[in-house]
Design a protein around this motif. Sequence first.
Motif, PDB file in Angstrom:
ATOM      1  N   GLU A 135      27.248 127.902  35.902  1.00 27.23           N
ATOM      2  CA  GLU A 135      27.694 127.591  34.625  1.00 27.23           C
ATOM      3  C   GLU A 135      27.671 126.310  34.008  1.00 27.23           C
ATOM      4  OE1 GLU A 135      31.877 127.846  32.132  1.00 27.23           O
ATOM      5  OE2 GLU A 135      32.060 128.246  34.242  1.00 27.23           O
ATOM      6  N   ILE A 136      27.787 125.254  35.003  1.00 19.64           N
ATOM      7  CA  ILE A 136      27.390 123.875  34.654  1.00 19.64           C
ATOM      8  C   ILE A 136      25.594 123.842  34.314  1.00 19.64           C
ATOM      9  CG2 ILE A 136      27.028 121.485  35.538  1.00 19.64           C
ATOM     10  CD1 ILE A 136      30.151 122.363  34.538  1.00 19.64           C
TER      11      ILE A 136
ATOM     12  N   ALA B 171      32.585 128.560  43.465  1.00 18.60           N
ATOM     13  CA  ALA B 171      31.646 127.322  43.331  1.00 18.60           C
ATOM     14  C   ALA B 171      30.259 127.598  43.141  1.00 18.60           C
ATOM     15  CB  ALA B 171      31.860 126.589  44.917  1.00 18.60           C
ATOM     16  N   MET B 172      29.801 128.908  43.521  1.00 22.95           N
ATOM     17  CA  MET B 172      28.505 129.274  42.893  1.00 22.95           C
ATOM     18  C   MET B 172      28.619 129.374  41.723  1.00 22.95           C
ATOM     19  SD  MET B 172      27.606 131.751  46.293  1.00 22.95           S
ATOM     20  CE  MET B 172      25.780 132.003  45.706  1.00 22.95           C
TER      21      MET B 172
ATOM     22  N   ILE C  91      23.358 134.857  39.604  1.00 21.82           N
ATOM     23  CA  ILE C  91      22.396 134.502  38.666  1.00 21.82           C
ATOM     24  C   ILE C  91      22.999 134.888  37.322  1.00 21.82           C
ATOM     25  CG2 ILE C  91      20.325 135.690  37.679  1.00 21.82           C
ATOM     26  CD1 ILE C  91      19.760 136.728  40.322  1.00 21.82           C
ATOM     27  N   ARG C  92      22.903 133.762  36.593  1.00 15.55           N
ATOM     28  CA  ARG C  92      23.522 133.530  35.216  1.00 15.55           C
ATOM     29  C   ARG C  92      22.366 133.469  34.051  1.00 15.55           C
ATOM     30  NH1 ARG C  92      28.335 131.804  33.232  1.00 15.55           N
ATOM     31  NH2 ARG C  92      29.068 131.386  35.340  1.00 15.55           N
ATOM     32  N   PRO C  93      22.170 134.436  33.303  1.00 15.07           N
ATOM     33  CA  PRO C  93      21.255 134.243  31.963  1.00 15.07           C
ATOM     34  C   PRO C  93      21.563 133.038  31.310  1.00 15.07           C
ATOM     35  CG  PRO C  93      22.878 136.278  31.506  1.00 15.07           C
ATOM     36  CD  PRO C  93      23.219 135.569  33.106  1.00 15.07           C
ATOM     37  N   VAL C  94      20.765 132.415  30.421  1.00 11.14           N
ATOM     38  CA  VAL C  94      20.986 131.261  29.583  1.00 11.14           C
ATOM     39  C   VAL C  94      20.472 131.696  28.353  1.00 11.14           C
ATOM     40  CG1 VAL C  94      20.574 128.714  29.275  1.00 11.14           C
ATOM     41  CG2 VAL C  94      20.873 129.806  31.594  1.00 11.14           C
TER      42      VAL C  94
END
Length: 583
Positions: free
Chosen positions: A191-192, A185-186, A106-109
């Motif tokens: 990130e993309i 890869a995840m 999980i990546r915050p934006v």
Amino acid sequence: MIDDPIGLSIVQKQLDHIARQMGWVMMRTARSTIFSQSHDFSCFICDAHGNIVSQADGLPIHTGGGGFAVRAVLERFGREIADGDVFILNDPYLAGGNHLPDYTIIRPVFLLGELLAFCCNRAHQSDIGGGAAGTYNSVATEIFHEGIRLPVLQLIAAGKLRRDLWELLLANTRCPDLLDGDLRAMIGSTEIGARRLAEALSLLRQGTARDYLNGILDYAEHLVREEITRLPCGVYEGEDESDNDCFGPADIRVRVRVTVSDKDLHLDFTGSSPQISGFKNSSIANTYSSVYLAIIAFLGPQLPKNQGAFRAVTVHAPEGTVVNARSPAPMTMNTIFPATNIVHACWKALASCDPKRACAGWGKLLHCVTSGRRLSGETFVLYHGHGLPSAGAVRGRDGFPGMGLVPTLCGSRLANVETQEQFYPITIHKHEMRCDGEGAGEFRGGPGMNYVADVEVAAEYSFRGEGGYGLTAFGVNGGSAGQSGSMTLAAANGEPFDIPQYGVRNLPPLRINITSPGGGGYGDPRRRNPDAVLCDVQGGIVSPKRARDVYGVVLTTDRRSVDADATALLRSRRQTASEALRA
């Protein structure tokens, strides 16, 4: 509510495209074939409050309850979340996971310093430790037997990888080379996704990005409630069963009562069986995913698939049952069972509410996971996906052949046979559609598959099977159930091994033969277009005898065309006989 329907539609399409882009990145960069070939992962996007705004990629069983995981991150870290952070989790009790093998990144934006969204990737790992290689420990009696448990953890802090945590993860898998590449890869996919999402949101009018995210949720809610108004109000019941608790015979039921009111659906699972000792218990996130899948598939594929669409749906899943187990119940199997049971129970209830929308049952799993060592000494984990069951029919469409399990809703893919043989010590001799395995109907179920392969090394086998012991995929509106399947394993001399329905065995090189279950049919088989029956016979899916006896279709001697006169006469006689019997 924002008054810009065109803008809302564009934003939703952009979000969905970004989710799919994340999936493409994952498939092209992941190391395990379970990802690069079979797509056993899902990318989704949530808003700053943990509401799903796009789940356009992957498997609905992964994404429908994904908001539970994001909300767990918000609860644990709250205002401490910073740009460049990445979180990882899997635990169904502590972190909103569905089952342990599904690691969630999980990546915050952030946009202009404001937290606006999260980009997420949930992926089923090749191995996470535990009592059996390949994550499916069929003899587990508590979650501690199933592998490493991850609460919400900060894997990357403000752009800096936590090496100690990374090494801990690699130390708790039999396939560290695969996990290392797959985790990268995840992370890369999110990130993309985060970069693309920030770019897309920055193009909106200043200060309205959050308004647009709220707007697409409100619009989805409006559409779903409008669809619900077309259903007759009332209370409808359904149930689906399993015949074992992984250790022996048992009568396990998932029961649901669906209450349709003016613009709401309430699903009450009171009466479902208590949680069991085996690993077929559901987490609450997994149950919500199953319910959302069942409801949206029934109401219509045109509806948006975000958290707003689910606002009209409430769920009561009593704690301590198979649909909401208490810790430390094991639950690695839950994304298949009881997820399949939950979906089927919901579909059976809804079929009595609006028969025209009814969905026939999908074939139940009959499978084993093979794990062993390559000559190089590395551990391999092989899923025999070419032996998966077939889909059920709906009005206007036959069931798909060999498309996996209902919780995936055709989101998974079949690995390339040649690739499987390159990556694993296996030779695949047969992968073809089964004859007479379908549930007959005006629209027939998928036929099931015939799969034969030689595993060339000694290996460990984790068995998990429902579809070969009499439990079948139900038919609807006069359609018949799909045929049950079978699985045999035999030594080189042809002597068969005694294999359990669930369990773990160490076996020598062998031949595996799976006849997978077929999907259920929709509608009276005698209403099926005779030319469609002819096509099925010519394709080896339906035998000439079954065409005549079940579908009432007579073919010419050369099987190149339908004998129209004989077919009309046979069908009229059966119609008369049926009317007389009813009288």
